[in-house]
Write a protein that holds these residues in place. Structure first.
Motif: not given
Length: 353
Positions: A256-264, A295-313
């Motif tokens: 997923y590309v958000f701004g200048d970062t690709a999240w793989i 922080d060690g809170t690893q999700p069990e199965t990462v299946y999707g991702l979304h970045v909301d930079r305006s909220r920093g989430w």
């Protein structure tokens, strides 16, 4: 059995760590600021759903679509996107394009996608110049107008198209060949979006799926390999020349590309089943952070991702064991989890506003 016990324990811990959610009564209220989560469900179980998470109240309406429209969404919700005032969803198993009012979630149109009696099995969406493009597993790419939802153009791609993106006024479609296992496809079709004429095919790597573009004219294609002795990787295509310019030998399933970062994202299906999220700078093409979560809170199965930079989430969809309700975990940009909420089964695509 041991794995089952581990899964149950992890699920219980995740549930305990989550924010207590309120379940709304009918009718569900739209959110002024929210997040839609498309839950894929299980193939042939007719249990796809759409969750609405209100970003102001923290209330998750797990099956917002059914509560709003009085019927189920369909089978295998595979992609979701917004264009103008509408929200578009394709359900592969039901072979439907569902069109909703973006604010209210009420159905505006339900468009069957069949050739005669044969389901086209829609997989991916893109939008351009008054058209919604639908890539289908039958090898076709459709262009429908966004007023009457009538078919205007029909293009032929490779085997089992699985992803789609627009870049430099061209439409790029990844051809996975997933239904022809183990003889996967390895190409990307390039179309003129005005006519759906295929301009060329580009060889990338085995089993291409996720595809995204950055603001500098580069197109990124994840080749998932064969989940055995052919590894995954990322091919970067120059959209000016349509030539591959770089091959990155990095483990990847989604990008997923958000701004200048690709999240793989990556799941080790052949081994530990653990998930990982890495960050790449699209300008240098270098991995700048091999493990986003700190922080060690690893999700069990990462299946999707979304970045909301305006909220920093950063919203991370967790399919868990694939057979139970999923979760979305909300992280800050430093990789520390802030909260979680329950979704439908196998959450994947997300859109915030």
């Amino acid at each position: 059995m041991r794995n089952f016990a581990i899964l149950c324990t992890a699920a219980a811990l995740c549930f305990a760590a989550c924010r207590k959610e309120q379940q709304p009564h009918h009718p569900p209220a739209p959110a002024a600021k929210g997040l839609y989560v498309l839950n894929e469900g299980l193939f042939n179980m007719n249990n796809s759903s759409l969750t609405l998470y209100d970003l102001e109240t923290g209330i998750a309406q797990t099956d917002f679509f059914e509560l709003t429209n009085g019927r189920k969404l369909g089978d295998t919700g595979n992609d979701m996107g917004t264009y103008g005032s509408k929200l578009y969803i394709v359900t592969t198993g039901s072979s439907q394009l569902e069109v909703l009012d973006k604010k209210t979630g009420k159905s505006v149109a339900q468009v069957p996608l069949f050739e005669g009696s044969r389901a086209r099995q829609p997989r991916a969406l893109a939008f351009h110049n008054g058209y919604v493009f639908v890539a289908c597993f039958d090898g076709k790419v459709l262009a429908l107008d966004t007023l009457q939802f009538e078919l205007k153009y029909l293009g032929q791609a490779g085997q089992n198209p699985d992803g789609m993106v627009l870049a430099n006024h061209k439409l790029y479609v990844s051809n996975s060949g997933g239904l022809n296992f183990p003889a996967y496809d390895s190409t990307v079709s390039v179309f003129d979006p005005q006519t759906l004429t295929e301009l060329r095919r580009i060889t990338v790597g085995t089993n291409p799926g996720a595809i995204a573009a950055d603001a500098y004219g580069d197109v990124y294609v994840v080749s998932r390999g064969n989940y055995s002795n052919i590894p995954s990787g990322i091919t970067v295509i120059d959209s000016q020349t349509d030539l591959p310019k770089l091959r990155l030998n990095t483990e990847a399933l989604q990008l997923y590309v958000f701004g200048d970062t690709a999240w793989i994202t990556w799941i080790d299906y052949a081994g530990s089943m653990q998930s990982r999220i890495a960050l790449m700078d699209v300008r240098s093409k270098h991995i700048v952070n091999p493990q986003f979560i700190t922080d060690g809170t690893q999700p069990e199965t990462v299946y999707g991702l979304h970045v909301d930079r305006s909220r920093g989430w950063v919203f991370v969809a967790d399919a868990r064991s694939f057979i139970h309700t999923g979760q979305v975990h909300v992280y800050n940009l430093s990789g520390k989890r802030q909260l979680s909420f329950t979704t439908g089964m196998n959450p994947s695509r997300m859109i915030s506003w």
